[in-house]
Motif scaffolding. Sequence first.
Motif, PDB file in Angstrom:
ATOM      1  N   GLY A 186      76.213  43.246  32.641  1.00 24.39           N
ATOM      2  CA  GLY A 186      75.348  43.439  33.923  1.00 24.39           C
ATOM      3  C   GLY A 186      75.941  44.533  34.792  1.00 24.39           C
ATOM      4  N   ASP A 187      75.026  45.420  35.205  1.00 24.93           N
ATOM      5  CA  ASP A 187      75.184  46.327  35.956  1.00 24.93           C
ATOM      6  C   ASP A 187      74.438  46.476  37.177  1.00 24.93           C
ATOM      7  OD1 ASP A 187      77.536  48.129  34.228  1.00 24.93           O
ATOM      8  OD2 ASP A 187      75.733  47.502  32.925  1.00 24.93           O
ATOM      9  N   PRO A 203      70.860  56.258  33.419  1.00 24.80           N
ATOM     10  CA  PRO A 203      71.604  54.877  33.057  1.00 24.80           C
ATOM     11  C   PRO A 203      72.388  54.796  31.739  1.00 24.80           C
ATOM     12  CG  PRO A 203      69.468  54.393  34.111  1.00 24.80           C
ATOM     13  CD  PRO A 203      69.269  56.008  33.699  1.00 24.80           C
ATOM     14  N   LYS A 204      73.151  54.592  31.734  1.00 29.31           N
ATOM     15  CA  LYS A 204      74.212  54.331  30.577  1.00 29.31           C
ATOM     16  C   LYS A 204      75.132  53.245  30.573  1.00 29.31           C
ATOM     17  CE  LYS A 204      75.451  58.756  30.718  1.00 29.31           C
ATOM     18  NZ  LYS A 204      74.806  59.141  32.271  1.00 29.31           N
ATOM     19  N   GLY A 205      75.227  52.565  31.535  1.00 30.08           N
ATOM     20  CA  GLY A 205      76.133  51.458  31.630  1.00 30.08           C
ATOM     21  C   GLY A 205      77.216  51.821  32.432  1.00 30.08           C
ATOM     22  N   ALA A 206      78.037  50.931  33.297  1.00 28.69           N
ATOM     23  CA  ALA A 206      79.117  51.132  34.050  1.00 28.69           C
ATOM     24  C   ALA A 206      80.232  51.750  33.205  1.00 28.69           C
ATOM     25  CB  ALA A 206      79.379  50.388  35.246  1.00 28.69           C
ATOM     26  N   PHE A 207      80.524  51.043  32.263  1.00 28.29           N
ATOM     27  CA  PHE A 207      81.863  51.410  31.521  1.00 28.29           C
ATOM     28  C   PHE A 207      81.782  52.648  30.694  1.00 28.29           C
ATOM     29  CE2 PHE A 207      82.576  46.586  32.221  1.00 28.29           C
ATOM     30  CZ  PHE A 207      83.881  46.853  32.102  1.00 28.29           C
ATOM     31  N   CYS A 208      80.575  52.917  30.511  1.00 23.15           N
ATOM     32  CA  CYS A 208      80.232  54.292  30.044  1.00 23.15           C
ATOM     33  C   CYS A 208      80.240  55.577  31.060  1.00 23.15           C
ATOM     34  CB  CYS A 208      79.013  54.471  29.193  1.00 23.15           C
ATOM     35  SG  CYS A 208      78.607  56.234  28.390  1.00 23.15           S
ATOM     36  N   SER A 209      79.526  54.936  32.265  1.00 24.95           N
ATOM     37  CA  SER A 209      79.582  56.017  33.240  1.00 24.95           C
ATOM     38  C   SER A 209      80.921  56.330  33.697  1.00 24.95           C
ATOM     39  CB  SER A 209      78.633  55.579  34.232  1.00 24.95           C
ATOM     40  OG  SER A 209      77.462  55.357  34.054  1.00 24.95           O
ATOM     41  N   ALA A 210      81.856  55.365  33.785  1.00 33.08           N
ATOM     42  CA  ALA A 210      83.060  55.490  34.228  1.00 33.08           C
ATOM     43  C   ALA A 210      84.043  56.668  33.624  1.00 33.08           C
ATOM     44  CB  ALA A 210      84.089  54.306  34.654  1.00 33.08           C
ATOM     45  N   ILE A 211      83.891  56.939  32.453  1.00 35.75           N
ATOM     46  CA  ILE A 211      84.460  57.722  31.405  1.00 35.75           C
ATOM     47  C   ILE A 211      83.529  58.915  31.135  1.00 35.75           C
ATOM     48  CG2 ILE A 211      86.123  56.102  30.564  1.00 35.75           C
ATOM     49  CD1 ILE A 211      84.154  56.094  28.071  1.00 35.75           C
ATOM     50  N   PHE A 261      79.129  52.248  41.708  1.00 35.32           N
ATOM     51  CA  PHE A 261      78.725  51.103  40.304  1.00 35.32           C
ATOM     52  C   PHE A 261      79.590  50.048  40.419  1.00 35.32           C
ATOM     53  CE2 PHE A 261      80.133  55.252  38.217  1.00 35.32           C
ATOM     54  CZ  PHE A 261      81.202  54.502  37.461  1.00 35.32           C
ATOM     55  N   LEU A 262      79.095  48.732  40.060  1.00 35.64           N
ATOM     56  CA  LEU A 262      79.584  47.495  39.845  1.00 35.64           C
ATOM     57  C   LEU A 262      79.250  46.925  38.430  1.00 35.64           C
ATOM     58  CD1 LEU A 262      79.351  45.952  43.355  1.00 35.64           C
ATOM     59  CD2 LEU A 262      81.300  46.739  42.297  1.00 35.64           C
ATOM     60  N   THR A 263      80.013  46.212  37.856  1.00 31.82           N
ATOM     61  CA  THR A 263      79.659  45.651  36.621  1.00 31.82           C
ATOM     62  C   THR A 263      80.419  44.537  36.170  1.00 31.82           C
ATOM     63  OG1 THR A 263      79.187  46.248  34.018  1.00 31.82           O
ATOM     64  CG2 THR A 263      81.222  47.239  35.272  1.00 31.82           C
ATOM     65  N   GLY A 269      72.488  43.345  29.380  1.00 28.40           N
ATOM     66  CA  GLY A 269      72.321  43.248  28.072  1.00 28.40           C
ATOM     67  C   GLY A 269      73.067  42.239  27.410  1.00 28.40           C
ATOM     68  N   ILE A 270      72.627  41.834  26.086  1.00 32.98           N
ATOM     69  CA  ILE A 270      73.484  40.847  25.422  1.00 32.98           C
ATOM     70  C   ILE A 270      73.314  41.229  23.910  1.00 32.98           C
ATOM     71  CG2 ILE A 270      71.528  39.071  25.398  1.00 32.98           C
ATOM     72  CD1 ILE A 270      73.696  36.991  25.288  1.00 32.98           C
ATOM     73  N   GLY A 271      74.606  41.176  23.306  1.00 33.76           N
ATOM     74  CA  GLY A 271      74.448  41.476  21.697  1.00 33.76           C
ATOM     75  C   GLY A 271      75.484  40.900  20.826  1.00 33.76           C
TER      76      GLY A 271
END
Length: 378
Positions: free
Chosen positions: A82-83, A42-50, A374-376, A108-110
């Motif tokens: 959210g993913d 798991p690395k987050g969808a925006f990271c997985s997509a690239i 994946f959806l996010t 996550g939130i930051g």
Amino acid sequence: MIGAVKHFKRSSTVRLIFLVLAGLGYREAFARTYDSYRSDYPKGAFCSAIAGACASDDDLENSFFQNPSALTSKGPDWNFDGDFQDSSNLEPGVRKSKDISEQNFMGGIGWGGEQWGIGLSFTGRNTRVIGTTAVQSSGGTRQVFATTARANSLQFNLPVSYRVSSHLSVGASLIVSSFSENLSADPSAGTFISSNNDRPRVGVSVGFIESLNANWRVGSWFRSAIANRTQLSVDSDAVSPPVHSQEEFLVNNPWILATGASWMPWADSRTLLFDVDVIGKTSQGDLLGYYAPQSGGNLTPKGRRITFEPRLGYRMPYAHEARGTIHTGLYYEPSRRPEFGGRVHVTGGLSYHVLSWLELMAGADVSRDFFQFFLTFR
């Protein structure tokens, strides 16, 4: 005499090989170490997509799952994420004969200020495998019964980042990881299974992102290894003499070192990203999951050497100043099993800003014997 539980097939998170002892009905305990690393961690969808080429990506969401320094590398900002991911998750060389399903949930939130940033994220992975287990005593009595395996892993990250200068940010993250596994069988078959899962374990990650000039940015992060301990017992009175087995084992997530660069020579937000991930070894590690069949209690070695994963990602707007973005990438997944080769993955996704503060994306990761959707939102 030693009998054997001949095989458990397929699961992306747990491989349990039981040595089944027949004879006088006594019980023996032993420990194993299993390598749980997968390139699609798991690395987050925006990271997985690239394609996971995110070591130098300055998106704040990168800090939730990868490089904690991304909290402050882009300047003051805050965001959430959210993913959901659903996949078949077959490792290289794994057979496809059993019913397996897996879902990942992430959030996550930051916030990043002028100098300091802090965040909080979680990742959860749920795996279910429906299969059969064969138990055979030394006298030749053999029983096959249906089993359902469920494995759950949960990880919390608490990233903190500091902006050293206008060009350099550094960060660190506290990681808390837990793992639980449960195997069930029909009690009417005379087989009973119990599990005992360990307390959560702690790890850390550290990283940096630096802007070299207007066209180049570099970054790197390191995550420590984390091993969770658990225990499983099998008791079967359906064979004569009765079969009793107990296994204590470690589920090891090896260390990861990721190093990469982002190239941005264009006037718009188009970015080409390069990464090389170095994955640590699991000494005396074996395959994790109800995957390939074993005989006589033999285990399949996995993760006993360091592996390298090259990753290439690309991101571009639909058109000049468009509200949508195209994400795509390639990465090579080396097999951590010596008898099988690796495979190439193709990734991609489309995102769109439906509101000024809300971006949605759908995407996929496709390879031989593997598909992840994946959806996010963020």
